[in-house]
Design a protein around this motif. Structure first.
Motif, PDB file in Angstrom:
ATOM      1  N   ALA A 129       0.830  -1.208   0.000  1.00  0.00           N
ATOM      2  CA  ALA A 129       0.000   0.000   0.000  1.00  0.00           C
ATOM      3  C   ALA A 129       0.864   1.257   0.000  1.00  0.00           C
ATOM      4  CB  ALA A 129      -0.923  -0.008   1.214  1.00  0.00           C
ATOM      5  N   THR A 130       1.964   1.226   0.740  1.00  0.00           N
ATOM      6  CA  THR A 130       2.868   2.377   0.809  1.00  0.00           C
ATOM      7  C   THR A 130       3.497   2.669  -0.550  1.00  0.00           C
ATOM      8  OG1 THR A 130       3.384   1.920   3.134  1.00  0.00           O
ATOM      9  CG2 THR A 130       4.924   3.313   1.920  1.00  0.00           C
ATOM     10  N   MET A 131       4.011   1.636  -1.204  1.00  0.00           N
ATOM     11  CA  MET A 131       4.651   1.829  -2.505  1.00  0.00           C
ATOM     12  C   MET A 131       3.645   2.270  -3.556  1.00  0.00           C
ATOM     13  SD  MET A 131       7.774   1.497  -1.984  1.00  0.00           S
ATOM     14  CE  MET A 131       8.219   1.671  -3.720  1.00  0.00           C
ATOM     15  N   LEU A 132       2.446   1.707  -3.516  1.00  0.00           N
ATOM     16  CA  LEU A 132       1.414   2.114  -4.464  1.00  0.00           C
ATOM     17  C   LEU A 132       1.031   3.579  -4.244  1.00  0.00           C
ATOM     18  CD1 LEU A 132      -0.553   1.279  -6.713  1.00  0.00           C
ATOM     19  CD2 LEU A 132      -2.177   0.606  -4.929  1.00  0.00           C
ATOM     20  N   ALA A 133       0.877   3.973  -2.998  1.00  0.00           N
ATOM     21  CA  ALA A 133       0.553   5.368  -2.677  1.00  0.00           C
ATOM     22  C   ALA A 133       1.673   6.304  -3.118  1.00  0.00           C
ATOM     23  CB  ALA A 133       0.302   5.512  -1.175  1.00  0.00           C
ATOM     24  N   LEU A 134       2.914   5.880  -2.953  1.00  0.00           N
ATOM     25  CA  LEU A 134       4.048   6.701  -3.383  1.00  0.00           C
ATOM     26  C   LEU A 134       4.025   6.887  -4.895  1.00  0.00           C
ATOM     27  CD1 LEU A 134       6.699   8.182  -2.792  1.00  0.00           C
ATOM     28  CD2 LEU A 134       7.877   5.972  -2.956  1.00  0.00           C
TER      29      LEU A 134
ATOM     30  N   VAL B 218       2.085  -5.467  -8.022  1.00  0.00           N
ATOM     31  CA  VAL B 218       1.841  -4.220  -7.287  1.00  0.00           C
ATOM     32  C   VAL B 218       3.111  -3.391  -7.186  1.00  0.00           C
ATOM     33  CG1 VAL B 218       1.117  -3.218  -5.081  1.00  0.00           C
ATOM     34  CG2 VAL B 218      -0.045  -5.245  -5.970  1.00  0.00           C
ATOM     35  N   PHE B 219       4.222  -4.031  -6.851  1.00  0.00           N
ATOM     36  CA  PHE B 219       5.472  -3.296  -6.718  1.00  0.00           C
ATOM     37  C   PHE B 219       5.964  -2.782  -8.073  1.00  0.00           C
ATOM     38  CE2 PHE B 219       6.060  -5.588  -2.571  1.00  0.00           C
ATOM     39  CZ  PHE B 219       6.138  -4.451  -1.788  1.00  0.00           C
ATOM     40  N   ALA B 220       5.806  -3.581  -9.130  1.00  0.00           N
ATOM     41  CA  ALA B 220       6.231  -3.157 -10.461  1.00  0.00           C
ATOM     42  C   ALA B 220       5.411  -1.970 -10.942  1.00  0.00           C
ATOM     43  CB  ALA B 220       6.123  -4.323 -11.443  1.00  0.00           C
ATOM     44  N   LEU B 221       4.095  -2.046 -10.764  1.00  0.00           N
ATOM     45  CA  LEU B 221       3.228  -0.939 -11.155  1.00  0.00           C
ATOM     46  C   LEU B 221       3.569   0.317 -10.368  1.00  0.00           C
ATOM     47  CD1 LEU B 221       0.751   0.139 -12.698  1.00  0.00           C
ATOM     48  CD2 LEU B 221      -0.683  -0.722 -10.831  1.00  0.00           C
ATOM     49  N   SER B 222       3.809   0.152  -9.079  1.00  0.00           N
ATOM     50  CA  SER B 222       4.163   1.297  -8.230  1.00  0.00           C
ATOM     51  C   SER B 222       5.460   1.937  -8.696  1.00  0.00           C
ATOM     52  CB  SER B 222       4.307   0.842  -6.775  1.00  0.00           C
ATOM     53  OG  SER B 222       3.122   0.224  -6.310  1.00  0.00           O
ATOM     54  N   LEU B 223       6.432   1.111  -9.076  1.00  0.00           N
ATOM     55  CA  LEU B 223       7.723   1.622  -9.539  1.00  0.00           C
ATOM     56  C   LEU B 223       7.577   2.391 -10.848  1.00  0.00           C
ATOM     57  CD1 LEU B 223      10.777   1.766  -9.120  1.00  0.00           C
ATOM     58  CD2 LEU B 223      10.979  -0.412 -10.347  1.00  0.00           C
ATOM     59  N   VAL B 224       6.762   1.874 -11.752  1.00  0.00           N
ATOM     60  CA  VAL B 224       6.533   2.557 -13.032  1.00  0.00           C
ATOM     61  C   VAL B 224       5.873   3.917 -12.794  1.00  0.00           C
ATOM     62  CG1 VAL B 224       5.210   2.500 -15.184  1.00  0.00           C
ATOM     63  CG2 VAL B 224       6.426   0.457 -14.413  1.00  0.00           C
ATOM     64  N   LEU B 225       4.853   3.956 -11.949  1.00  0.00           N
ATOM     65  CA  LEU B 225       4.158   5.209 -11.663  1.00  0.00           C
ATOM     66  C   LEU B 225       5.090   6.211 -10.978  1.00  0.00           C
ATOM     67  CD1 LEU B 225       0.740   3.815 -10.353  1.00  0.00           C
ATOM     68  CD2 LEU B 225       1.197   4.839 -12.584  1.00  0.00           C
ATOM     69  N   PHE B 226       5.880   5.722 -10.016  1.00  0.00           N
ATOM     70  CA  PHE B 226       6.792   6.601  -9.293  1.00  0.00           C
ATOM     71  C   PHE B 226       7.876   7.151 -10.220  1.00  0.00           C
ATOM     72  CE2 PHE B 226      10.823   6.985  -6.864  1.00  0.00           C
ATOM     73  CZ  PHE B 226      10.486   8.096  -6.096  1.00  0.00           C
ATOM     74  N   THR B 227       8.458   6.290 -11.045  1.00  0.00           N
ATOM     75  CA  THR B 227       9.514   6.718 -11.958  1.00  0.00           C
ATOM     76  C   THR B 227       8.989   7.742 -12.958  1.00  0.00           C
ATOM     77  OG1 THR B 227      10.565   4.543 -11.783  1.00  0.00           O
ATOM     78  CG2 THR B 227      11.228   5.930 -13.624  1.00  0.00           C
ATOM     79  N   THR B 228       7.803   7.500 -13.485  1.00  0.00           N
ATOM     80  CA  THR B 228       7.193   8.439 -14.425  1.00  0.00           C
ATOM     81  C   THR B 228       6.930   9.785 -13.765  1.00  0.00           C
ATOM     82  OG1 THR B 228       6.115   6.605 -15.594  1.00  0.00           O
ATOM     83  CG2 THR B 228       5.272   8.824 -16.014  1.00  0.00           C
ATOM     84  N   GLY B 229       6.331   9.746 -12.576  1.00  0.00           N
ATOM     85  CA  GLY B 229       6.042  10.984 -11.862  1.00  0.00           C
ATOM     86  C   GLY B 229       7.306  11.743 -11.495  1.00  0.00           C
ATOM     87  N   LEU B 230       8.332  11.015 -11.053  1.00  0.00           N
ATOM     88  CA  LEU B 230       9.590  11.654 -10.662  1.00  0.00           C
ATOM     89  C   LEU B 230      10.270  12.306 -11.860  1.00  0.00           C
ATOM     90  CD1 LEU B 230      11.475  12.098  -8.234  1.00  0.00           C
ATOM     91  CD2 LEU B 230      12.667   9.999  -8.876  1.00  0.00           C
ATOM     92  N   ALA B 231      10.256  11.617 -13.010  1.00  0.00           N
ATOM     93  CA  ALA B 231      10.869  12.172 -14.216  1.00  0.00           C
ATOM     94  C   ALA B 231      10.160  13.458 -14.649  1.00  0.00           C
ATOM     95  CB  ALA B 231      10.823  11.142 -15.343  1.00  0.00           C
ATOM     96  N   LEU B 232       8.839  13.464 -14.577  1.00  0.00           N
ATOM     97  CA  LEU B 232       8.071  14.658 -14.952  1.00  0.00           C
ATOM     98  C   LEU B 232       8.333  15.808 -13.982  1.00  0.00           C
ATOM     99  CD1 LEU B 232       4.699  12.940 -15.920  1.00  0.00           C
ATOM    100  CD2 LEU B 232       6.244  14.146 -17.479  1.00  0.00           C
ATOM    101  N   LEU B 233       8.433  15.502 -12.700  1.00  0.00           N
ATOM    102  CA  LEU B 233       8.710  16.545 -11.713  1.00  0.00           C
ATOM    103  C   LEU B 233      10.125  17.095 -11.865  1.00  0.00           C
ATOM    104  CD1 LEU B 233       6.977  15.056  -8.536  1.00  0.00           C
ATOM    105  CD2 LEU B 233       6.292  17.104  -9.803  1.00  0.00           C
ATOM    106  N   LEU B 234      11.073  16.224 -12.160  1.00  0.00           N
ATOM    107  CA  LEU B 234      12.446  16.684 -12.388  1.00  0.00           C
ATOM    108  C   LEU B 234      12.501  17.679 -13.543  1.00  0.00           C
ATOM    109  CD1 LEU B 234      14.479  13.371 -11.945  1.00  0.00           C
ATOM    110  CD2 LEU B 234      14.773  15.449 -10.595  1.00  0.00           C
TER     111      LEU B 234
END
Length: 266
Positions: free
Chosen positions: A157-162, A240-256
């Motif tokens: 849940a934490t990784m998905l929320a992140l 769940v962890f793979a999906l969370s990582l993809v979402l986090f990486t995408t969001g982080l790249a856009l924010l950068l």
């Protein structure tokens, strides 16, 4: 983008930890310290809300889909759902919340994200512990909680929320309409995440679609942690962890790439 990456690099080292620590203390003070008993009330409010709903549904539904006690069945569904939902929402507002401090070179948007993650994860874990402990003490649930499996569910849940929160942190500010659309899309999520029923009880045709909802896996894992007879074979932790990582990486790249533009428009 290179400059932004360097700002997160080893040159900051312990300065990053000090900055995150200061942001955590700031959030605790501003969120929980403005009113008398703020820290205590921040925990008792969600605990009381979950407990009240649990009691209501416990008297409404006498026989849960698994086990013998509806209180613990409902709690194993609503606690991970609320844990994810609250954490994702708080992370998505990180830029707006810490905007006055992001003008300083020593504070990055990444620090703001991690500070909100730490603060709200700790409070969410405490709420979960108090609710589950209270139910276990108050009722004969006939469950055998396995801490490792419960911790795995909360980690999912934490990784998905992140992941969701980081991506929405960009989308909410880049496309303000998306925040309203996201709110509409999330309204049926409470029902479609197996809070009131178990994944195994629905038709195969619906299972094929519902399986892609990561919260189904989070809640299934939580119930597996309480019910020794419930194996939840459909749960895919890697998904769940793979999906969370993809979402986090995408969001982080856009924010950068765009965080300065977003801050200048706020």
């Amino acid at each position: 983008m290179t400059e932004s990456l360097q700002a997160l690099g080893p040159t900051r080292r312990f300065a990053t930890l000090r900055t995150i620590g200061a942001l955590v203390l700031r959030e605790m003070a501003t969120t929980y310290g403005r009113t008398p008993g703020g820290y205590l009330w921040a925990i008792l409010e969600p605990v009381g809300g979950v407990a009240l709903l649990t009691i209501i549904f416990a008297f409404t539904f006498s026989s849960p889909p698994i086990g013998t006690n509806f209180a613990i069945f409902y709690a194993t569904g609503v606690i991970p759902f609320m844990f994810y939902n609250d954490l994702a929402q708080k992370i998505s507002q990180s830029l707006a919340y810490s905007r006055p401090l992001l003008v300083y070179p020593a504070v990055t948007f990444f620090d703001a994200l991690i500070a909100r993650l730490i603060t709200n994860t700790l409070s969410g874990v405490l709420v979960a512990f108090l609710v589950f402990m209270g139910i276990e003490i108050s009722f004969d649930t006939q469950t055998q909680p396995k801490l490792s499996q419960i911790a795995l569910s909360l980690s999912m849940a934490t990784m998905l929320a992140l992941g969701v929160g980081t991506l929405n942190c960009y989308l909410f500010h880049a496309f303000p309409l998306w925040q309203k659309v996201w709110g509409i899309l999330n309204r049926p999520l409470f029902i479609m995440s197996c809070v009131f029923f178990v994944f195994d009880s629905i038709s195969k045709a619906f299972q094929e679609w519902l399986w892609y909802n990561p919260l189904v896996h989070v809640i299934g894992q939580m119930r597996h942690g309480f019910y020794s007879s419930y194996h939840a074979d459909y749960v895919d932790v890697i998904y769940v962890f793979a999906l969370s990582l993809v979402l986090f990486t995408t969001g982080l790249a856009l924010l950068l790439r765009y965080h300065r533009d977003l801050l200048s428009e706020m």
